[in-house]
Design an enzyme around this catalytic site. Sequence first.
Site, PDB file in Angstrom:
ATOM      1  N   ASP A   1       0.854  -1.171   0.000  1.00 15.68           N
ATOM      2  CA  ASP A   1       0.000   0.000   0.000  1.00 15.68           C
ATOM      3  C   ASP A   1       0.890   1.221   0.000  1.00 15.68           C
ATOM      4  OD1 ASP A   1      -2.767   1.248   2.033  1.00 15.68           O
ATOM      5  OD2 ASP A   1      -2.174   1.595  -0.034  1.00 15.68           O
TER       6      ASP A   1
ATOM      7  N   ASP B   1      -8.003  -7.105   1.402  1.00 11.90           N
ATOM      8  CA  ASP B   1      -7.041  -7.161   2.511  1.00 11.90           C
ATOM      9  C   ASP B   1      -7.747  -6.630   3.741  1.00 11.90           C
ATOM     10  OD1 ASP B   1      -6.574  -4.043   1.985  1.00 11.90           O
ATOM     11  OD2 ASP B   1      -5.648  -4.608   3.906  1.00 11.90           O
TER      12      ASP B   1
ATOM     13  N   CYS C   1     -13.345 -26.943  11.444  1.00 18.37           N
ATOM     14  CA  CYS C   1     -12.104 -26.427  10.865  1.00 18.37           C
ATOM     15  C   CYS C   1     -11.042 -27.513  10.815  1.00 18.37           C
ATOM     16  CB  CYS C   1     -11.596 -25.248  11.703  1.00 18.37           C
ATOM     17  SG  CYS C   1     -10.047 -24.548  11.081  1.00 18.37           S
TER      18      CYS C   1
ATOM     19  N   CYS D   1      -7.749 -26.968  10.334  1.00 19.31           N
ATOM     20  CA  CYS D   1      -6.388 -26.462  10.541  1.00 19.31           C
ATOM     21  C   CYS D   1      -5.703 -27.194  11.691  1.00 19.31           C
ATOM     22  CB  CYS D   1      -6.405 -24.956  10.777  1.00 19.31           C
ATOM     23  SG  CYS D   1      -6.674 -24.414  12.467  1.00 19.31           S
TER      24      CYS D   1
ATOM     25  N   CYS E   1      -6.948 -26.463  15.284  1.00 16.58           N
ATOM     26  CA  CYS E   1      -8.214 -27.103  15.675  1.00 16.58           C
ATOM     27  C   CYS E   1      -8.075 -28.607  15.824  1.00 16.58           C
ATOM     28  CB  CYS E   1      -9.291 -26.770  14.650  1.00 16.58           C
ATOM     29  SG  CYS E   1      -9.777 -25.046  14.716  1.00 16.58           S
TER      30      CYS E   1
ATOM     31  N   HIS F   1      -5.089 -19.882  12.915  1.00 14.90           N
ATOM     32  CA  HIS F   1      -6.471 -20.364  12.732  1.00 14.90           C
ATOM     33  C   HIS F   1      -7.337 -19.316  12.004  1.00 14.90           C
ATOM     34  CE1 HIS F   1     -10.510 -21.822  13.399  1.00 14.90           C
ATOM     35  NE2 HIS F   1     -10.793 -20.623  13.872  1.00 14.90           N
TER      36      HIS F   1
HETATM   37  C1  LIG Z   1      -9.447  -0.745   7.281  1.00 11.40           C
HETATM   38  N1  LIG Z   1     -10.134   0.035   6.295  1.00 11.40           N
HETATM   39  C2  LIG Z   1      -9.425   0.593   5.290  1.00 11.40           C
HETATM   40  N2  LIG Z   1      -8.111   0.386   5.070  1.00 11.40           N
HETATM   41  C3  LIG Z   1      -7.809   1.168   3.994  1.00 11.40           C
HETATM   42  C4  LIG Z   1      -6.573   1.370   3.365  1.00 11.40           C
HETATM   43  C5  LIG Z   1      -5.310   0.771   3.946  1.00 11.40           C
HETATM   44  C6  LIG Z   1      -5.150  -0.621   3.940  1.00 11.40           C
HETATM   45  C7  LIG Z   1      -3.771  -0.891   4.576  1.00 11.40           C
HETATM   46  O1  LIG Z   1      -3.641  -0.305   5.883  1.00 11.40           O
HETATM   47  C8  LIG Z   1      -3.233  -1.263   6.840  1.00 11.40           C
HETATM   48  O2  LIG Z   1      -4.312  -1.674   7.642  1.00 11.40           O
HETATM   49  C9  LIG Z   1      -4.958  -0.615   8.340  1.00 11.40           C
HETATM   50  C10 LIG Z   1      -2.783  -2.427   6.050  1.00 11.40           C
HETATM   51  O3  LIG Z   1      -1.409  -2.329   5.828  1.00 11.40           O
HETATM   52  C11 LIG Z   1      -3.551  -2.329   4.762  1.00 11.40           C
HETATM   53  O4  LIG Z   1      -2.810  -2.744   3.685  1.00 11.40           O
HETATM   54  C12 LIG Z   1      -6.518   2.296   2.282  1.00 11.40           C
HETATM   55  N3  LIG Z   1      -5.304   2.525   1.653  1.00 11.40           N
HETATM   56  C13 LIG Z   1      -5.238   3.463   0.681  1.00 11.40           C
HETATM   57  N4  LIG Z   1      -4.061   3.719   0.074  1.00 11.40           N
HETATM   58  N5  LIG Z   1      -6.338   4.192   0.259  1.00 11.40           N
HETATM   59  C14 LIG Z   1      -7.567   3.969   0.809  1.00 11.40           C
HETATM   60  O5  LIG Z   1      -8.537   4.640   0.423  1.00 11.40           O
HETATM   61  C15 LIG Z   1      -7.685   2.979   1.868  1.00 11.40           C
HETATM   62  C16 LIG Z   1      -8.925   2.739   2.492  1.00 11.40           C
HETATM   63  C17 LIG Z   1      -8.968   1.835   3.568  1.00 11.40           C
HETATM   64  N6  LIG Z   1      -9.984   1.451   4.380  1.00 11.40           N
END
Ligand SMILES: CNc1nc2c(CC[C@H]3O[C@@H](OC)[C@H](O)[C@@H]3O)c3nc(N)[nH]c(=O)c3cc2[nH]1
Length: 376
Positions: free
Chosen positions: A93, A270, A308, A310, A313, A339
């Site tokens: 990200d 994710d 489950c 796994c 479990c 799990h």
């Molecule tokens: C939880 N809800 C949510 N997460 C979001 C993430 C981060 C996920 C990333 O942030 C981290 O988790 C909070 C992890 O590393 C994950 O990959 C987002 N990232 C970007 N660039 N733009 C968005 O609009 C966005 C919206 C989200 N809504």
Amino acid sequence: MSLRFEVSVRDPTTEARRGRLITTRSVIETPVFMPVGTAATVKALTQEMLEALDARIILANTYHLFLRPGQAVIRDLGGLHRFMGWPRSILTDSGGYQVFSLGELRTVSEEGVAFRSHLDGTKLFLSPEVSMEVQIALGSDIVMAFDECPPYPATHDQVRISLELTERWARRCRAYFDAHADRDRQSLFGIVQGGIHADLRARSLEGLLDIGFEGYAIGGLSVGEEKRHMYDTTAFIAPRLPADKPRYLMGVGTPADLVESVARGVDMFDCVMPTRHARNGTVFTTTGRLNLRNARYIQDEQPLDAECACFVCRRYSRAYLAHLMRAGEILASVLATYHNLHHYLDLMQRIRHALEQGAFGRFVTEFRHRQLSSEE
Ligand SMILES: CNc1nc2c(CC[C@H]3O[C@@H](OC)[C@H](O)[C@@H]3O)c3nc(N)[nH]c(=O)c3cc2[nH]1
């Protein structure tokens, strides 16, 4: 172009697709859930456990790795895959979200975001170009554009102004990425913003399509909005994303969110829930969530989930996990995380199988019924 995406089945009764995403490092069956490995580790699990779970792609985070150890350290050690001993795929990200959720004293300008590190207060700066430089140095297979995730709630005007900035930043990401990345190994995804407003979602998508990306993410959701707004916005925008490109809904979600969002046309997910909840003592089962810190489990010799398969479990009881949680033992996080991720990845496997069998419509109906009965 490094990334290949093939849709093998379009579900006849929903927007769901069965597909396959192929990077230079792994074949990723879709719909797919991607375990979150923010600081180059899926917390509490070894990479060997992730392979045992058959995870094909995990996430890492530009913001966290930019702060520590810094992209130059990882680059000089051969890139993120080698640094963390993970030969399969990695999506990073862009830092856009974290700088707003973690960064302190941040100042947003056209150029980018100035902020102080939440670790030691160091003054830092993230911009489309810096975010691309970091992700190129990390060598992730899928690079996310540097965007602004507007806070929720926000006015229509605030969301519009934000999506317009995100679009200008996306154009700068595309230009820097195309000039500096190894496009045979890395791909760039755009992030659609627009809050819960259909008109703004359409506008954000129009801008991104004009730039052109290898995949499209739905950002700005799972930020505190009501579930129906998340589902309705996904139902509106997901089918409008290019049908031949992967569709990624960021930060989502619960098992029910995964089923409902696949039905609305999403391929990739994710979420920190399975891993973060595990560390807090909450495990997912086919009949709902268990909070292992609840006294009722202290002498409960059943497995976490009788359905489950796994190794947790098959071998350990709720009583044992409850003890480990209460004692603050490290093993509690390891077993509960393994799990929970097995629960999520197995759900995605069952979704893919139902799509292959043309039975996804029935799968959704049965899932909703069981969901209702477990909530009663
Ligand atoms: C939880 N809800 C949510 N997460 C979001 C993430 C981060 C996920 C990333 O942030 C981290 O988790 C909070 C992890 O590393 C994950 O990959 C987002 N990232 C970007 N660039 N733009 C968005 O609009 C966005 C919206 C989200 N809504």
